[in-house]
Design a protein around this motif. Structure first.
Motif, PDB file in Angstrom:
ATOM      1  N   GLU A   3       0.928  -1.122  -0.021  1.00  0.00           N
ATOM      2  CA  GLU A   3       0.062  -0.085   0.116  1.00  0.00           C
ATOM      3  C   GLU A   3       0.833   1.415  -0.063  1.00  0.00           C
ATOM      4  O   GLU A   3       1.903   1.434   0.561  1.00  0.00           O
ATOM      5  CB  GLU A   3      -0.907   0.020   1.107  1.00  0.00           C
ATOM      6  CG  GLU A   3      -1.812   0.875   1.118  1.00  0.00           C
ATOM      7  CD  GLU A   3      -2.961   0.641   2.358  1.00  0.00           C
ATOM      8  OE1 GLU A   3      -4.047   1.285   2.607  1.00  0.00           O
ATOM      9  OE2 GLU A   3      -2.647   0.123   3.307  1.00  0.00           O
ATOM     10  N   PRO A   4       0.489   2.392  -0.734  1.00  0.00           N
ATOM     11  CA  PRO A   4       1.401   3.520  -0.729  1.00  0.00           C
ATOM     12  C   PRO A   4       1.383   3.982   0.709  1.00  0.00           C
ATOM     13  O   PRO A   4       0.769   3.696   1.591  1.00  0.00           O
ATOM     14  CB  PRO A   4       0.382   4.599  -1.495  1.00  0.00           C
ATOM     15  CG  PRO A   4      -0.342   3.489  -2.261  1.00  0.00           C
ATOM     16  CD  PRO A   4      -0.746   2.266  -1.628  1.00  0.00           C
ATOM     17  N   ALA A   5       2.558   4.538   0.986  1.00  0.00           N
ATOM     18  CA  ALA A   5       3.136   5.303   1.993  1.00  0.00           C
ATOM     19  C   ALA A   5       2.247   6.156   2.841  1.00  0.00           C
ATOM     20  O   ALA A   5       1.832   6.016   4.052  1.00  0.00           O
ATOM     21  CB  ALA A   5       4.473   5.990   2.142  1.00  0.00           C
ATOM     22  N   ARG A   6       1.598   7.072   2.135  1.00  0.00           N
ATOM     23  CA  ARG A   6       0.679   7.945   2.707  1.00  0.00           C
ATOM     24  C   ARG A   6      -0.669   7.372   3.101  1.00  0.00           C
ATOM     25  O   ARG A   6      -1.282   7.836   4.191  1.00  0.00           O
ATOM     26  CB  ARG A   6       0.463   9.218   1.748  1.00  0.00           C
ATOM     27  CG  ARG A   6       1.799  10.071   1.546  1.00  0.00           C
ATOM     28  CD  ARG A   6       1.649  11.236   0.547  1.00  0.00           C
ATOM     29  NE  ARG A   6       2.976  11.450   0.393  1.00  0.00           N
ATOM     30  CZ  ARG A   6       3.731  12.769   1.206  1.00  0.00           C
ATOM     31  NH1 ARG A   6       2.990  13.057   2.197  1.00  0.00           N
ATOM     32  NH2 ARG A   6       4.877  13.236   0.758  1.00  0.00           N
ATOM     33  N   ALA A   7      -1.139   6.250   2.362  1.00  0.00           N
ATOM     34  CA  ALA A   7      -2.281   5.508   2.640  1.00  0.00           C
ATOM     35  C   ALA A   7      -2.005   4.829   4.168  1.00  0.00           C
ATOM     36  O   ALA A   7      -2.794   4.776   4.913  1.00  0.00           O
ATOM     37  CB  ALA A   7      -2.668   4.565   1.471  1.00  0.00           C
ATOM     38  N   VAL A   8      -0.796   4.315   4.095  1.00  0.00           N
ATOM     39  CA  VAL A   8      -0.765   3.741   5.591  1.00  0.00           C
ATOM     40  C   VAL A   8      -0.383   4.590   6.609  1.00  0.00           C
ATOM     41  O   VAL A   8      -0.797   4.363   7.829  1.00  0.00           O
ATOM     42  CB  VAL A   8       0.593   2.767   5.372  1.00  0.00           C
ATOM     43  CG1 VAL A   8       1.038   1.950   6.767  1.00  0.00           C
ATOM     44  CG2 VAL A   8       0.371   1.700   4.318  1.00  0.00           C
ATOM     45  N   ILE A   9       0.126   5.579   6.482  1.00  0.00           N
ATOM     46  CA  ILE A   9       0.319   6.935   7.246  1.00  0.00           C
ATOM     47  C   ILE A   9      -1.009   7.222   7.820  1.00  0.00           C
ATOM     48  O   ILE A   9      -1.467   7.497   8.991  1.00  0.00           O
ATOM     49  CB  ILE A   9       0.935   8.037   6.963  1.00  0.00           C
ATOM     50  CG1 ILE A   9       2.325   7.640   6.576  1.00  0.00           C
ATOM     51  CG2 ILE A   9       1.021   9.216   7.693  1.00  0.00           C
ATOM     52  CD1 ILE A   9       3.262   8.651   6.125  1.00  0.00           C
ATOM     53  N   ASP A  10      -1.879   7.600   6.802  1.00  0.00           N
ATOM     54  CA  ASP A  10      -3.505   7.626   6.965  1.00  0.00           C
ATOM     55  C   ASP A  10      -4.210   6.896   8.028  1.00  0.00           C
ATOM     56  O   ASP A  10      -5.008   7.097   8.918  1.00  0.00           O
ATOM     57  CB  ASP A  10      -4.245   8.115   5.942  1.00  0.00           C
ATOM     58  CG  ASP A  10      -3.882   9.360   5.225  1.00  0.00           C
ATOM     59  OD1 ASP A  10      -3.229  10.098   5.870  1.00  0.00           O
ATOM     60  OD2 ASP A  10      -4.155   9.277   3.973  1.00  0.00           O
TER      61      ASP A  10
END
Length: 443
Positions: A3-10
């Motif tokens: 999963e993209p980094a920013r999606a995981v951060i969210d």
């Protein structure tokens, strides 16, 4: 693909602000070893992902705690670690020390970036150094292993974290899929690493946010004083004889460690494994929340304790000591495992490790004997100054059966030997081994 980094951060943070270092321009050169086409590959990766490097670093709010987040973007050259990756990760650790903030690493990487040669591989030393400095500063580190986590990312940020979570089914291992030998494929999975004692918990993507929030709370809110011993959950009166004490401790229906922990804590999370290839299901270790504060625990479950159990408990005590979290231990074993397998696994050195961890701990360690206290395997879990006992417990230099055999006495003498050993709860208080007997109505 991960999963993209920013999606995981969210998933894990309610807010996030990137560090300024994430705004640098993608290199227009072919790198330190002039790898043909490297600059073009970087530009294409940036266009494809919208990122400037394989990591996104910044400060996020996780459950009300300001946290430094390091998130890998696998779509950027397989989340590989290069020189600029190392710069960003090093800067993130420095920021964590300046802010006195925990670090959460969301790892998804194929390893070091071969287009930069040894400059890329040497970043692992930088990362390890920054992680060590952050550890020395008393700040916790939590890693989440996404799919895949291989190579140096696993061997530094992943395996080097205080607590390591892994996503269900993730590929986890030092060797990547294209270079590993034929053999056991399960060894390179999150589930295989859990079974081998190298991962603490498996979580689903849907539960990741809640799991990370709980762990950040546990690692950053230590109790301000020693943990009080739990109230007894079994008998209320001490036994009349030593043999009666032994029989009470061996009752199948007697309350065990899990019941004590669930009664003591509002909620808790387990750590698993000794990081040396072993897991002991008969030892529960972790951190729990009690009255809004964190207390660490290491609890025997009534079985013979394996070397992995002692090492896991020592790991827990040392982590708690570094983070200033008080420790509760529950003693309940007929002794350390003493078969050939246990000896080959280093039973003596494992027991010594736990003795040393408790002896060296600056945080208070409170112990409660809740059942059998069998010889040195039980004593290794006990605080030398703050041990309490329940009415349905005993503590002995060795079991009555073993003592009878050592003395070459007939088996019929076992009850009498038990009486002679002065192993009852009240005997332990009189001998100065225990501070007192806890009762069911104690709080």
């Amino acid at each position: 693909m991960a999963e993209p980094a920013r999606a995981v951060i969210d998933r894990v943070a309610s807010s996030f602000v990137e560090f300024a270092t994430d705004q640098v321009t993608v290199s227009t050169t072919d790198g330190p070893i002039e790898w043909p086409g490297y600059s073009r590959a970087l530009a294409e990766a940036a266009d494809r992902t919208g990122e400037r490097e394989s990591v996104v670093c910044g400060v996020g709010d996780i459950g009300g705690t300001r946290t430094v987040v390091i998130a890998f973007e696998f779509g950027f050259l397989g989340g590989s670690v290069g020189g600029e990756t190392g710069n960003r990760i090093a800067a993130a650790f420095r920021a964590a020390r300046e802010l006195r903030a925990p670090v959460v690493s969301l790892v998804a990487t194929g390893g070091s970036r071969m287009q930069e040669g040894m400059r890329a591989l040497s970043q692992l030393q930088r990362i390890a150094r920054e992680s060590a400095l952050t550890r020395q500063a008393g700040l916790p580190q939590l890693a989440v292993l996404r799919d895949p986590t291989t190579g140096g990312g696993w061997a530094t940020l992943g395996a080097g974290a205080d607590v390591t979570l892994a996503l269900t089914g993730a590929q986890v291992g030092f060797a990547g899929s294209r270079v590993r030998p034929e053999g056991d494929p399960t060894a390179y999975t999150a589930e295989g690493q859990l079974a081998g004692g190298h991962v603490d918990q498996i979580v689903t993507p849907e539960s990741l946010g809640a799991a990370v929030t709980r762990w950040v709370r546990l690692l950053t809110r230590p109790a301000s004083k020693a943990a009080p011993p739990p109230a007894a959950l079994g008998h209320s009166t001490a036994p009349a004889t030593g043999w009666a004490a032994v029989r009470a401790a061996r009752e199948p229906s007697r309350p065990r460690a899990a019941r004590y922990l669930d009664s003591y804590f509002a909620w808790r999370e387990n750590l698993s494994g000794d990081r040396c290839g072993g897991v002991d299901a008969g030892v529960l270790c972790g951190i729990g929340f009690r009255h809004g504060e964190a207390v660490a625990y290491a609890a025997q479950c009534g079985t013979a304790t394996l070397p992995a159990g002692f090492r896991t408990a020592a790991r827990l005590v040392r982590l708690a000591d570094r983070l200033s979290i008080p420790v509760l231990t529950l003693v309940d074993t007929n002794g350390a495992a003493n078969d050939g397998m246990a000896e080959r696994a280093g039973a003596g050195s494992a027991i010594a490790e736990l003795f040393a961890a408790i002896a060296e701990a600056a945080v208070p360690v409170t112990s409660l004997v809740i059942g059998e206290g069998g010889s040195g395997g039980a004593l290794a879990f006990a605080s030398p100054e703050h041990t309490w006992v329940t009415p349905d417990s005993y503590f002995s230099v060795t079991s009555p059966e073993a003592a009878t055999a050592i003395l070459k006495r007939p088996e019929a003498d076992v009850p009498a030997i038990a009486n002679q050993l002065r192993l009852r709860p009240q005997d332990l208080v009189e001998l100065g081994v225990a501070r007192g007997i806890v009762r069911p109505d104690d709080t």
